[in-house]
Design an enzyme around this catalytic site. Sequence first.
Site, PDB file in Angstrom:
ATOM      1  CB  THR A  50      -0.944   0.006   1.212  1.00 15.85           C
ATOM      2  OG1 THR A  50      -1.777  -1.150   1.163  1.00 15.85           O
ATOM      3  CG2 THR A  50      -1.815   1.251   1.228  1.00 15.85           C
ATOM      4  CB  CYS A  51       3.961   2.097   1.829  1.00 16.44           C
ATOM      5  SG  CYS A  51       3.373   1.569   3.457  1.00 16.44           S
TER       6      CYS A  51
END
Length: 245
Positions: A50-51
Amino acid sequence: MLENREGQRVPNDVTFRTRKDGEWVDISSSELFSGKTVIVFALPGAFTPTCSSTHLPGYNELAPAFKQSGVDDIICLSVNDAFVMNEWAKNQKAENITLIPDGNGEFSEKIGMLVDKADLGFGKRSWRYSMLVKDGVIDKMFIEPEVPGDPFEVSDAETMLNYINPSATKPKAITMFSKVGCPYCTKAKSMLKDRGWDFEEIVLGDDISTRSIKAATGATSTPQVFIDGKLIGGSDKLEEYLKSN
């Protein structure tokens, strides 16, 4: 229970160990925040899904809108070492973001956002959140809900921009198919640069052929320019578009 610290000062006595040009460079939290308007978005780890796919790219892409809205710097903070953060910055081409390694988790702990992610083999990491800091004082915090996993609902760039300036003009999403040695591609890139618009260039080569361009645009010539999901076309069509926008 993670505490919302709006109205409080950020820790001003933390020293971050960063690397620049092969040398150690210490940066204090006071240097990062004093006299400036700063966005911080913190996340569990560099290179994590996600990052890398959404959180950091979102802030990097909207950086011009934040700058126009009075933000001096955008900081990405993670409990990783300086070497990892520098490599991640290169991988992400995050030229609009200042990546800060909170290697010992000191800043994250002092601001109440250090959590145990031993179940993932991560050890102590930062919870995912974002905050707007004005001259060292937290103006706004968006803290992800305390639920299992890695929630990503409120600390994104869009949410922060809507808080700071709901009417901000967002950068256009521009992609160009091009070919090495193509003079029309050079012309198109020059027009976009003159307008100050960032764009992603997809250069034909071993992995991308004219078949891909035809499948996407119906044409085989270069350049082929897309703006905000709409096919504009070649350099002449781009010139017409720019004259009317």
